[in-house]
Motif scaffolding. Structure first.
Motif, PDB file in Angstrom:
ATOM      1  N   THR A  14      43.243   3.094  -5.655  1.00  0.00           N
ATOM      2  CA  THR A  14      42.470   3.094  -4.421  1.00  0.00           C
ATOM      3  C   THR A  14      41.194   2.300  -4.634  1.00  0.00           C
ATOM      4  OG1 THR A  14      43.288   5.302  -3.908  1.00  0.00           O
ATOM      5  CG2 THR A  14      41.325   4.580  -2.728  1.00  0.00           C
ATOM      6  N   GLN A  15      40.890   1.399  -3.712  1.00  0.00           N
ATOM      7  CA  GLN A  15      39.648   0.632  -3.776  1.00  0.00           C
ATOM      8  C   GLN A  15      38.493   1.564  -3.433  1.00  0.00           C
ATOM      9  OE1 GLN A  15      39.407  -2.665  -4.612  1.00  0.00           O
ATOM     10  NE2 GLN A  15      37.200  -2.606  -4.471  1.00  0.00           N
ATOM     11  N   LYS A  16      37.489   1.640  -4.314  1.00  0.00           N
ATOM     12  CA  LYS A  16      36.323   2.489  -4.071  1.00  0.00           C
ATOM     13  C   LYS A  16      35.061   1.648  -4.119  1.00  0.00           C
ATOM     14  CE  LYS A  16      38.002   6.945  -5.362  1.00  0.00           C
ATOM     15  NZ  LYS A  16      37.627   8.225  -5.910  1.00  0.00           N
ATOM     16  N   GLU A  17      34.045   2.136  -3.429  1.00  0.00           N
ATOM     17  CA  GLU A  17      32.741   1.483  -3.405  1.00  0.00           C
ATOM     18  C   GLU A  17      31.669   2.504  -3.743  1.00  0.00           C
ATOM     19  OE1 GLU A  17      32.235  -0.217   0.459  1.00  0.00           O
ATOM     20  OE2 GLU A  17      33.574  -1.892   0.017  1.00  0.00           O
ATOM     21  N   TYR A  18      30.604   2.026  -4.381  1.00  0.00           N
ATOM     22  CA  TYR A  18      29.476   2.880  -4.730  1.00  0.00           C
ATOM     23  C   TYR A  18      28.199   2.076  -4.529  1.00  0.00           C
ATOM     24  CZ  TYR A  18      26.567   6.134  -7.374  1.00  0.00           C
ATOM     25  OH  TYR A  18      25.600   7.033  -7.739  1.00  0.00           O
ATOM     26  N   HIS A  27      32.166  -2.104  -6.805  1.00  0.00           N
ATOM     27  CA  HIS A  27      33.555  -1.905  -6.407  1.00  0.00           C
ATOM     28  C   HIS A  27      34.409  -1.616  -7.634  1.00  0.00           C
ATOM     29  CE1 HIS A  27      32.612  -3.770  -2.505  1.00  0.00           C
ATOM     30  NE2 HIS A  27      31.851  -4.577  -3.223  1.00  0.00           N
ATOM     31  N   SER A  28      35.468  -0.837  -7.431  1.00  0.00           N
ATOM     32  CA  SER A  28      36.442  -0.603  -8.484  1.00  0.00           C
ATOM     33  C   SER A  28      37.748  -0.171  -7.843  1.00  0.00           C
ATOM     34  CB  SER A  28      35.969   0.481  -9.455  1.00  0.00           C
ATOM     35  OG  SER A  28      36.856   0.578 -10.551  1.00  0.00           O
ATOM     36  N   LYS A  29      38.841  -0.360  -8.542  1.00  0.00           N
ATOM     37  CA  LYS A  29      40.146   0.115  -8.094  1.00  0.00           C
ATOM     38  C   LYS A  29      40.576   1.182  -9.085  1.00  0.00           C
ATOM     39  CE  LYS A  29      44.217  -1.578  -5.866  1.00  0.00           C
ATOM     40  NZ  LYS A  29      45.042  -2.727  -5.524  1.00  0.00           N
ATOM     41  N   ASP A  32      42.802   8.307  -8.855  1.00  0.00           N
ATOM     42  CA  ASP A  32      42.071   9.571  -8.943  1.00  0.00           C
ATOM     43  C   ASP A  32      42.712  10.587  -9.878  1.00  0.00           C
ATOM     44  OD1 ASP A  32      39.969   8.850  -7.262  1.00  0.00           O
ATOM     45  OD2 ASP A  32      41.143   9.315  -5.480  1.00  0.00           O
ATOM     46  N   TRP A  41      33.453  -1.254 -13.000  1.00  0.00           N
ATOM     47  CA  TRP A  41      32.887  -1.391 -11.664  1.00  0.00           C
ATOM     48  C   TRP A  41      32.166  -2.727 -11.624  1.00  0.00           C
ATOM     49  CZ3 TRP A  41      33.044   2.256  -7.648  1.00  0.00           C
ATOM     50  CH2 TRP A  41      33.681   3.464  -7.966  1.00  0.00           C
ATOM     51  N   GLN A  63      34.777   8.152 -10.153  1.00  0.00           N
ATOM     52  CA  GLN A  63      33.889   8.428  -9.028  1.00  0.00           C
ATOM     53  C   GLN A  63      32.800   7.384  -8.840  1.00  0.00           C
ATOM     54  OE1 GLN A  63      34.720  10.879  -6.942  1.00  0.00           O
ATOM     55  NE2 GLN A  63      36.466  11.099  -8.317  1.00  0.00           N
TER      56      GLN A  63
END
Length: 79
Positions: A14-18, A27-29, A32, A41, A63
């Motif tokens: 899942t593509q995540k943003e922080y 960004h990271s993929k 979980d 990241w 996370q």
């Protein structure tokens, strides 16, 4: 992280943003279900002395990037 886990992250992650104040959005993929794994990241930032954006990679978990790495990067950029 082994080759198999990297491949699974690329295919099923899942593509995540922080968001980090004054640095931008990292960004990271990630997958979980591997909570204790380390992930890369990345973000592009504008450094004061360069005309083009620079890509920054820091380590983190599923996370967010590691807070110590973010703090170190902020200190480095202030100096």
């Amino acid at each position: 992280m082994g080759f198999f886990k990297k491949l699974v992250d690329i295919l099923f992650g899942t593509q995540k943003e922080y968001a980090v104040k004054d640095l931008g959005i990292f960004h990271s993929k990630v997958c979980d279900w591997w909570q204790n794994e380390h992930y890369n990241w990345w973000s592009t930032i504008q450094l004061p002395l360069y005309s083009t954006e620079t890509v920054i990679w820091i380590e983190g978990d599923a996370q967010a990037p590691l807070s110590q790495h973010i703090w170190d990067l902020q200190v480095l950029l202030k100096n």
